[in-house]
Design a protein around this motif. Sequence first.
Motif, short mmCIF file in Angstrom:
data_model
loop_
_atom_site.label_atom_id
_atom_site.label_comp_id
_atom_site.label_asym_id
_atom_site.label_seq_id
_atom_site.Cartn_x
_atom_site.Cartn_y
_atom_site.Cartn_z
N ARG A 1 -1.81 15.27 -9.19
CA ARG A 1 -1.22 13.98 -8.83
C ARG A 1 -1.63 12.88 -9.81
O ARG A 1 -0.82 12.06 -10.25
N GLU B 1 0.75 10.74 -12.45
CA GLU B 1 0.76 9.28 -12.57
C GLU B 1 0.49 8.83 -14.00
O GLU B 1 1.10 7.88 -14.48
N CYS B 2 -0.44 9.53 -14.68
CA CYS B 2 -0.70 9.20 -16.10
C CYS B 2 0.54 9.43 -16.95
O CYS B 2 0.87 8.63 -17.82
N GLU C 1 3.58 9.25 -15.91
CA GLU C 1 4.55 8.21 -15.57
C GLU C 1 4.25 6.92 -16.32
O GLU C 1 5.15 6.25 -16.83
N LYS D 1 9.27 1.86 -13.45
CA LYS D 1 7.94 2.44 -13.68
C LYS D 1 6.96 1.35 -14.10
O LYS D 1 7.34 0.36 -14.72
N VAL E 1 -5.07 4.55 -14.56
CA VAL E 1 -4.75 5.30 -13.35
C VAL E 1 -6.03 5.59 -12.55
O VAL E 1 -6.05 5.47 -11.31
N ARG F 1 -7.10 2.53 -10.80
CA ARG F 1 -6.24 2.25 -9.66
C ARG F 1 -6.64 3.11 -8.46
O ARG F 1 -6.71 2.64 -7.32
N HIS F 2 -6.97 4.40 -8.71
CA HIS F 2 -7.41 5.27 -7.63
C HIS F 2 -8.78 4.83 -7.11
O HIS F 2 -9.03 4.88 -5.88
#
Length: 368
Positions: free
Chosen positions: A195, A199-200, A202, A300, A336, A339-340
């Motif tokens: 996941r 995301e990376c 994207e 995006k 990313v 952000r997590h």
Amino acid sequence: MNPSLNRWPVFAIAALLVWLVWALQSILMPFLAGALLAYLCNPLVNRLMSSFKVKRPVAVTMVFSSLLISLSISLILLLPPLWRQFIYLESRLPSLLRWVNRQAIPWLEKTFHTDIDRLDMDLISTWLASYWQEAGTAAGNVLTRVAQSSMDILSLAGLLALIPVVMFYLLLDWDKLIQNIRELIPRQHEPVVGRIAAECDEVLAAFIRGQFIVMLLLGIVYAGGLQLIGLKLGIIIGLLAGLGSIIPYFGFIIGILSASVSVLFQFGFDVDHLLLVGLVFMIGQVLEGWVLQPYFIGDKIGLPPVTVIFAIMAGGQLFGLVGMLLALPVAAIIMVLLRHAHDSYRNSHFYQRTDRLDATDSSQDADS
């Protein structure tokens, strides 16, 4: 077992990778450049495979040949006029500075009722002369050193020739490579890592595949439009404006100001040409906002402009050209992960815990 003990291999591998990049940076450039090109072209290969039902080697050959032919034609068509414009800019720069002193600054003073210091022509001329002399001397020294060492020429040519070779073979085995990397991930961590990797991808797709294409197309629009209206520095200004569009409105502002000054210097106060310059950049803005950005980037979330600038400068400072090539992927991964980490902190018991405070307040109310 302490969970932190299970994480030391990850940190050890990360430290080893950083050391390898530092130790092998002199030979990593063609591999990183080839990997970047393969990453950019992989969606085209997949689309050809799904649309025309061709095998991957055929699709890779089609994309690789098209890119090579397009790049060769672009260089053949672009380099001669671009070189002539650089020569023209160098020859007309002293006249441009005199025009600023004699016409531009007096007009600004009269219009805005202010005093502006004139440019020191002697100082600027001396600086320019010393700069060009130093540049010529440095270039001569480099050429002399390269000419004296045929091994340097062969090494440089070999590194440059490796880029398309690396790109072709990575593109050929891209899906297998990604699958092999995915299979190395421990099964209990594979969903989370997958996941985060998605995301990376994207984020990188929104910037590298999207923003770079938007910058290139805007540069073509600006350069072509300015050339059509007769601006002698149209290609240089247009390409710079396209590259500057990495920061929102920065390329537009720099481009329209530079083009307006070039018009004033080339044609005088010609309202028609000034309006045409404004029309070219307005067309570029409309295309960017209504066509290019929605189609190539969409909704995006890419890398923020400040992050891009800092990442490129930091990568170049730490690892040179190799660091600049690695800057954007590393910045995307870090963004990313941050952000997590932010989401985990907001959802953590430490952040949301209110039971103890509520209990304390209740006990104080009962006592009172």
